[in-house]
Design a protein around this motif. Sequence first.
Motif, mmCIF file in Angstrom:
data_model
loop_
_atom_site.group_PDB
_atom_site.id
_atom_site.type_symbol
_atom_site.label_atom_id
_atom_site.label_comp_id
_atom_site.label_asym_id
_atom_site.label_seq_id
_atom_site.Cartn_x
_atom_site.Cartn_y
_atom_site.Cartn_z
ATOM 1 N N LEU A 248 0.849 -1.199 0.000
ATOM 2 C CA LEU A 248 0.000 0.000 0.000
ATOM 3 C C LEU A 248 0.882 1.245 0.000
ATOM 4 N N ASP A 249 0.628 2.134 -0.959
ATOM 5 C CA ASP A 249 1.400 3.371 -1.068
ATOM 6 C C ASP A 249 0.633 4.476 -0.340
ATOM 7 N N ALA A 250 1.138 4.839 0.861
ATOM 8 C CA ALA A 250 0.399 5.765 1.728
ATOM 9 C C ALA A 250 0.298 7.170 1.135
ATOM 10 N N SER A 251 1.052 7.444 0.079
ATOM 11 C CA SER A 251 0.982 8.779 -0.512
ATOM 12 C C SER A 251 -0.141 8.884 -1.549
ATOM 13 N N ARG A 252 -0.783 7.763 -1.860
ATOM 14 C CA ARG A 252 -1.871 7.765 -2.841
ATOM 15 C C ARG A 252 -3.217 7.584 -2.157
ATOM 16 N N PRO A 253 -4.292 8.059 -2.807
ATOM 17 C CA PRO A 253 -5.631 7.752 -2.289
ATOM 18 C C PRO A 253 -5.905 6.248 -2.369
ATOM 19 N N THR A 254 -6.870 5.813 -1.562
ATOM 20 C CA THR A 254 -7.156 4.375 -1.445
ATOM 21 C C THR A 254 -8.647 4.115 -1.547
ATOM 22 N N ILE A 255 -8.999 3.031 -2.240
ATOM 23 C CA ILE A 255 -10.382 2.553 -2.261
ATOM 24 C C ILE A 255 -10.380 1.115 -1.764
ATOM 25 N N ALA A 256 -11.206 0.847 -0.746
ATOM 26 C CA ALA A 256 -11.341 -0.516 -0.227
ATOM 27 C C ALA A 256 -12.644 -1.104 -0.737
ATOM 28 N N TYR A 257 -12.611 -2.395 -1.073
ATOM 29 C CA TYR A 257 -13.859 -3.050 -1.479
ATOM 30 C C TYR A 257 -13.843 -4.502 -1.051
ATOM 31 N N CYS A 258 -15.062 -5.104 -1.006
ATOM 32 C CA CYS A 258 -15.171 -6.541 -0.748
ATOM 33 C C CYS A 258 -16.238 -7.081 -1.665
ATOM 34 N N ARG A 259 -17.290 -7.673 -1.117
ATOM 35 C CA ARG A 259 -18.346 -8.213 -1.979
ATOM 36 C C ARG A 259 -19.581 -7.323 -1.901
ATOM 37 N N ILE A 260 -19.968 -6.924 -0.677
ATOM 38 C CA ILE A 260 -21.121 -6.031 -0.544
ATOM 39 C C ILE A 260 -20.811 -4.793 0.291
ATOM 40 N N GLY A 261 -19.551 -4.602 0.662
ATOM 41 C CA GLY A 261 -19.169 -3.351 1.302
ATOM 42 C C GLY A 261 -19.103 -3.351 2.814
ATOM 43 N N GLU A 262 -19.335 -4.517 3.451
ATOM 44 C CA GLU A 262 -19.303 -4.489 4.922
ATOM 45 C C GLU A 262 -17.928 -4.912 5.447
ATOM 46 N N VAL B 113 -9.332 7.962 1.943
ATOM 47 C CA VAL B 113 -9.672 6.545 1.893
ATOM 48 C C VAL B 113 -11.180 6.435 1.702
ATOM 49 N N LYS B 114 -11.584 5.710 0.684
ATOM 50 C CA LYS B 114 -13.008 5.547 0.410
ATOM 51 C C LYS B 114 -13.398 4.077 0.486
ATOM 52 N N ASN B 115 -14.651 3.861 0.877
ATOM 53 C CA ASN B 115 -15.210 2.518 0.827
ATOM 54 C C ASN B 115 -16.091 2.419 -0.414
ATOM 55 N N TYR B 116 -15.856 1.409 -1.225
ATOM 56 C CA TYR B 116 -16.668 1.188 -2.425
ATOM 57 C C TYR B 116 -17.755 0.191 -2.051
ATOM 58 N N ASP B 117 -18.928 0.694 -1.664
ATOM 59 C CA ASP B 117 -19.962 -0.200 -1.124
ATOM 60 C C ASP B 117 -20.635 -1.039 -2.217
ATOM 61 N N GLY B 118 -20.555 -0.590 -3.456
ATOM 62 C CA GLY B 118 -21.059 -1.437 -4.552
ATOM 63 C C GLY B 118 -20.257 -2.723 -4.629
ATOM 64 N N SER B 119 -18.950 -2.589 -4.398
ATOM 65 C CA SER B 119 -18.018 -3.709 -4.261
ATOM 66 C C SER B 119 -18.171 -4.745 -5.377
ATOM 67 N N TRP B 120 -17.739 -5.967 -5.091
ATOM 68 C CA TRP B 120 -17.640 -6.928 -6.194
ATOM 69 C C TRP B 120 -18.997 -7.295 -6.797
ATOM 70 N N THR B 121 -20.069 -7.273 -5.974
ATOM 71 C CA THR B 121 -21.373 -7.631 -6.552
ATOM 72 C C THR B 121 -21.774 -6.631 -7.627
ATOM 73 N N GLU B 122 -21.265 -5.403 -7.555
ATOM 74 C CA GLU B 122 -21.526 -4.459 -8.638
ATOM 75 C C GLU B 122 -20.443 -4.574 -9.715
ATOM 76 N N TYR B 123 -19.193 -4.429 -9.296
ATOM 77 C CA TYR B 123 -18.100 -4.365 -10.266
ATOM 78 C C TYR B 123 -18.063 -5.623 -11.141
ATOM 79 N N GLY B 124 -18.224 -6.790 -10.509
ATOM 80 C CA GLY B 124 -18.128 -8.055 -11.232
ATOM 81 C C GLY B 124 -19.322 -8.333 -12.134
ATOM 82 N N SER B 125 -20.278 -7.400 -12.167
ATOM 83 C CA SER B 125 -21.422 -7.533 -13.075
ATOM 84 C C SER B 125 -21.428 -6.438 -14.140
ATOM 85 N N LEU B 126 -20.442 -5.544 -14.111
ATOM 86 C CA LEU B 126 -20.397 -4.457 -15.097
ATOM 87 C C LEU B 126 -19.985 -5.011 -16.460
ATOM 88 N N VAL B 127 -20.711 -4.617 -17.477
ATOM 89 C CA VAL B 127 -20.354 -5.048 -18.827
ATOM 90 C C VAL B 127 -19.085 -4.318 -19.262
#
Lengths: 279, 105
Positions: free
Chosen positions: A223-237, A255-269
């Motif tokens: 993790l590069d602490a000088s860059r912004p960060t987005i954390a994700y999982c499957r549904i954001g919890e 630091v942002k939480n991507y609550d759409g997470s994999w259930t969203e990203y893994g369904s994007l065309v």
Amino acid sequence: MSREDVLVTPDWAEQNLDTDGVVFVEVDEDTTAYDAGHIPGAVKINWKTELQDPVIRDFVDRGAFEKLLSNKGISNEDTVVLYGGNNNWFAAYAYWYFKLYGHRDVRLLDGGRKKWELDGRPLSTEEVSRPATSYTAQEQDTSIRAFRQEALEAIGTQNLVDVRSPDEFSGKILAPAHLLQECAQRPGHIPTALNVPWSKAANEDGTFKSDADLRALYGAAGLDASRPTIAYCRIGERSSHTWFVLHELLELSEVKNYDGSWTEYGSLVGAPIELGTKG
Amino acid sequence: MCGAGQQTLELPPGTDLSRHTVLAGTVLIDPGPNDAGQTLGGAFVRLLDGTGEFTAEVVSSASGAFRFFAAPGDWTIRALHPLGTGETPLSAPGPGLFSVEVTVS
């Protein structure tokens, strides 16, 4: 800010059960544990039925959040102490959610229900009711919430931290076998993401590891602490748990939480997906 | 919706033991040398992989039951309870139902 401002110990909690201005809230997707015994005086919030919009995939809006907290008897001035089962997953999600709507003083109980129970601390089945308040929420603070376009733009430019298990990350499975199967269309992970399972940030009793251990953990993962960060999982919890570690305990900026997470990203065309472990 | 379901020894409908690897068992409390163990509900049961890394966690039912859907491999099942801790290694060479007891002392 320091660890004490965002995290309370079970000792502190037990000493402050009756303190005016401190409200304990148990948060879970299944509230049967609360009903069987909760921290004395704690109110409950159901993650699924009270924090999620019943129709569209999103949070309840600002007005509904105000109404919810007002009905629970939580005021803007209260110190809210959140705890729950599952190693505080849903409590961490609620923590992030309270921050999103601008609650001033919210904290997590270190170790959640697990540590509290393992310590043999008091639980109560008494019904809790608090006088209603008129809570005022802020507009959502999107500096801590990532949407899908930001996840795409973060590829190769920001830290993406995938906090799922190694088998979910590599694409071997879509969801941990022992959990409910809410799945994306495709397995894998966002290209350039690091894989640091949420559980590595916690001790076996559910408490968070020390700041020094946490820094070493994410440093070793790249993790590069000088860059912004987005954390994700499957549904954001689970990623809320890691968001809490990075933003609240280690105090990394952006630091942002991507609550759409994999259930969203893994369904994007057409969205790029990487399979396998990091080489 | 990430929480594990109610823990029982009965397998959910649709479980195919020719494909699934299910690790199921009971948490017991060690009562001393002369008695059989009593089942222990409310224990936090952790599934650790062959390297000791955390994989999953459930809470044992009132009758001490727990189960994990896992994969073939070497596992350790570790239980935490106010009365103590305990762990049992378990090897699952392939799909099927593997039973295990974990005694806490």
